[in-house]
Design an enzyme around this catalytic site. Structure first.
Site, PDB file in Angstrom:
ATOM      1  N   ASP A 100     -15.133   3.267   7.713  1.00 32.08           N
ATOM      2  CA  ASP A 100     -14.157   4.074   7.111  1.00 32.08           C
ATOM      3  C   ASP A 100     -14.500   4.825   5.974  1.00 32.08           C
ATOM      4  O   ASP A 100     -14.240   6.065   6.055  1.00 32.08           O
ATOM      5  CB  ASP A 100     -13.006   3.215   6.655  1.00 32.08           C
ATOM      6  CG  ASP A 100     -11.861   4.228   5.993  1.00 32.08           C
ATOM      7  OD1 ASP A 100     -11.232   4.895   6.628  1.00 32.08           O
ATOM      8  OD2 ASP A 100     -11.552   4.120   4.785  1.00 32.08           O
ATOM      9  N   SER A 141      -7.548   4.314   9.538  1.00 30.70           N
ATOM     10  CA  SER A 141      -8.255   4.357   8.242  1.00 30.70           C
ATOM     11  C   SER A 141      -7.500   3.346   7.412  1.00 30.70           C
ATOM     12  O   SER A 141      -8.017   2.442   6.592  1.00 30.70           O
ATOM     13  CB  SER A 141      -8.419   5.510   7.680  1.00 30.70           C
ATOM     14  OG  SER A 141      -8.624   5.773   6.271  1.00 30.70           O
ATOM     15  N   ARG A 188     -14.519  13.301   7.555  1.00 34.77           N
ATOM     16  CA  ARG A 188     -13.342  14.131   7.713  1.00 34.77           C
ATOM     17  C   ARG A 188     -12.843  14.958   6.689  1.00 34.77           C
ATOM     18  O   ARG A 188     -12.320  15.854   6.822  1.00 34.77           O
ATOM     19  CB  ARG A 188     -12.045  12.774   7.971  1.00 34.77           C
ATOM     20  CG  ARG A 188     -12.293  11.984   9.285  1.00 34.77           C
ATOM     21  CD  ARG A 188     -11.475  10.886   9.362  1.00 34.77           C
ATOM     22  NE  ARG A 188      -9.934  11.031   9.305  1.00 34.77           N
ATOM     23  CZ  ARG A 188      -9.211  10.207   8.471  1.00 34.77           C
ATOM     24  NH1 ARG A 188      -9.570   9.127   8.236  1.00 34.77           N
ATOM     25  NH2 ARG A 188      -7.909  10.689   8.352  1.00 34.77           N
ATOM     26  N   LYS A 223      -8.072  -1.027   6.409  1.00 34.33           N
ATOM     27  CA  LYS A 223      -8.629  -1.869   5.163  1.00 34.33           C
ATOM     28  C   LYS A 223      -7.596  -2.862   4.793  1.00 34.33           C
ATOM     29  O   LYS A 223      -7.811  -3.846   4.120  1.00 34.33           O
ATOM     30  CB  LYS A 223      -8.470  -0.536   4.052  1.00 34.33           C
ATOM     31  CG  LYS A 223      -9.615   0.489   4.292  1.00 34.33           C
ATOM     32  CD  LYS A 223      -9.517   1.500   3.239  1.00 34.33           C
ATOM     33  CE  LYS A 223      -8.807   2.570   3.711  1.00 34.33           C
ATOM     34  NZ  LYS A 223      -9.174   4.079   3.279  1.00 34.33           N
ATOM     35  N   HIS A 232       0.950  -1.041  -0.002  1.00 33.63           N
ATOM     36  CA  HIS A 232       0.024  -0.182   0.046  1.00 33.63           C
ATOM     37  C   HIS A 232       0.978   1.261   0.210  1.00 33.63           C
ATOM     38  O   HIS A 232       2.031   1.398   0.514  1.00 33.63           O
ATOM     39  CB  HIS A 232      -0.852   0.091   1.266  1.00 33.63           C
ATOM     40  CG  HIS A 232      -1.657   1.130   1.389  1.00 33.63           C
ATOM     41  ND1 HIS A 232      -3.038   1.214   0.540  1.00 33.63           N
ATOM     42  CD2 HIS A 232      -1.742   2.354   1.911  1.00 33.63           C
ATOM     43  CE1 HIS A 232      -3.492   2.426   0.845  1.00 33.63           C
ATOM     44  NE2 HIS A 232      -2.807   3.202   1.577  1.00 33.63           N
TER      45      HIS A 232
HETATM   46  N1  URA Z   1      -5.808   7.344   3.015  1.00 34.09           N
HETATM   47  C1  URA Z   1      -6.540   6.726   3.519  1.00 34.09           C
HETATM   48  O1  URA Z   1      -7.077   5.547   3.218  1.00 34.09           O
HETATM   49  N2  URA Z   1      -7.270   7.135   4.880  1.00 34.09           N
HETATM   50  C2  URA Z   1      -6.929   8.479   5.508  1.00 34.09           C
HETATM   51  O2  URA Z   1      -7.300   8.648   6.188  1.00 34.09           O
HETATM   52  C3  URA Z   1      -5.814   8.996   4.586  1.00 34.09           C
HETATM   53  C4  URA Z   1      -5.430   8.640   3.381  1.00 34.09           C
END
Ligand code: URA
Length: 432
Positions: free
Chosen positions: A163, A185, A170, A189, A84
């Site tokens: 999320d 967050s 947010r 995932k 990621h």
């Molecule tokens: N990428 C994400 O998936 N979540 C965040 O809060 C910031 C960047």
């Protein structure tokens, strides 16, 4: 039953939530039982007061529990790895890393997002390949991992729905840049998508949302700790995003460059990052090798053509045509000549990203359509010497007007000087 107002007050006053209360708050929000205005107030309290490690774990756990979860390791009977990135300009790393790692015998399963910004996310890049299907069922995803060794698909709607909702909130309440919220967050995932080991590429610099190495290290450490406490192996790379990664910025151009890199013909900085990330994923896998041996294997997979072969099998398995000639090309190509002799002392990542966005390579709002063909190729990178009239870059545009504007924008992103800038490699640090 918790009262959200009590938790907002507790956090506002610097208190610590119990894990149970926090999990209940998040799950109630995901079910629509806590209104956005209370959740927004809670996020702002967290902005000022932070979360402890225990609270961050509880938040992550609640997010994971809000939707479906996969256990890829159990499904395949192997250690499955994932990669990621926190996002940057010209970042097509997963598209090259996946086939290399899979060619070395390690399954890589990735669920990816789209996101707003200068170019699309990994999914948008892959959709510039004619026929590529980003939506596979879980059964198809697992079957492809078994047969081809890799798959990159869109995140299913049921994965971490809390999320999705919280991130959208947010985004409009100035609470995106809160480390524990970002860390949970991203990690929720990764945990829900079911890989056993993850390499996180934390981008630092002008073109990233983290501007300094210290900020990058702090976030990397938080994410790693969440992963480790959840029983996953995590290595974080801190990498330079002061200039675009590689040469290509723009969806189809980036796919082309990723393919070139898989067959050993990629630009230096990008190749280095791809091989390093591949080596570290191999070292986290069940092959029982260290990073040096992982690097040797990754280089060998590129050199002997097995990585390219895996790339082609992967793209075909997902319905796409891996032939680079199948990628859509922009009708207009304009060179950007150097105005003087000198060293490239700076190439602003953010500025190049904005040029690509203006050309149509990215989206400003969720509903914007992406033009897969347009973008910029930056031939000259920081530290290179150029002569007046050399091509610094090349703009790929849909029409003359946008090409002209883009040429001016690219030129403004370059700084040429008389002295070479200090050397700075792509890899700034590793948190492992
Ligand atoms: N990428 C994400 O998936 N979540 C965040 O809060 C910031 C960047």
């Amino acid at each position: 039953m918790i009262r959200p107002a009590d938790l907002i007050e507790q956090k506002r006053n610097g208190g610590e939530h119990s894990p149970d209360d926090l999990v209940e708050l998040i799950l109630a929000y995901a079910r629509g039982e806590v209104p956005d205005y209370q959740m927004a107030a809670w996020c702002m309290a967290v902005y000022f007061r932070g979360l402890t490690a225990t609270e961050t774990d509880a938040l992550t756990d609640a997010m994971v529990r809000s939707g479906e979860t996969l256990d890829l390791g159990a499904a395949l009977g192997r250690t499955v790895v994932d990669k990621h990135s926190t996002g940057g300009v010209g970042d097509k790393t997963s598209i090259a890393v996946g086939p290399i790692v899979a060619a070395c015998g390690v399954p890589l399963g990735k669920m990816s997002g789209r996101g707003l910004g200068h170019t699309g996310g990994t999914l948008d890049k892959l959709e510039s390949i004619p026929g590529y299907r980003v939506e596979l069922t879980i059964e198809e995803f697992v079957a492809q991992l078994r047969e081809v060794g890799m798959a990159i698909v869109g995140q299913t709607a049921d994965l971490v729905p809390a999320d999705k909702k919280l991130y959208a909130l947010r985004d409009v309440t100035a609470t995106v840049d809160v480390d524990p919220l970002i860390a949970s967050s991203i990690m929720s995932k990764k945990l829900a998508a079911g890989a056993d080991a993850v390499v996180l590429d934390v981008k630092v610099g002008d073109g990233a949302f983290l501007r300094t190495l210290e900020e990058g290290r702090a976030l990397a450490e938080q994410m790693r700790q969440i992963g480790v406490r959840a029983g996953r192996a995590v290595t974080c790379l801190l990498t330079d995003m002061d200039q675009p990664l590689g040469r290509a910025v723009g969806n189809a151009l980036e796919v082309d460059e990723a393919r070139d890199t898989v067959r050993g013909d990629g630009p230096g900085d990008f190749t280095e990052l791809v091989l390093d990330a591949s080596a570290r994923l191999l070292a986290l896998s069940d092959l029982g090798i260290d990073v040096a041996e992982g690097r040797r294997k990754a280089e060998e997979a590129v050199a002997n053509g097995s990585a390219l072969d895996t790339y082609e099998r992967w793209i075909r398995a997902q319905g796409g045509d891996p032939d680079p000639a199948a990628l859509e090309r922009a009708p207009i190509r304009r060179p950007v000549p150097a105005p003087r002799d000198g060293f490239v002392t700076r190439l602003g990542a953010r500025a190049i990203g904005n040029v690509a966005l203006e050309l149509g390579a990215g989206r400003r709002t969720k509903t914007d359509e992406i033009d897969h063909a347009v973008g910029v190729l930056c031939f000259a990178k920081r530290g290179d010497t150029v002569l007046a009239g050399d091509d610094l870059a090349e703009v790929h545009a849909r029409d003359d007007v946008s090409a002209e504007t883009a040429v001016a924008g690219v030129l403004a992103a370059y700084e040429l000087g008389d002295e070479a800038p200090p050397e700075r490699g792509i890899l700034l640090d590793v948190v492992a």
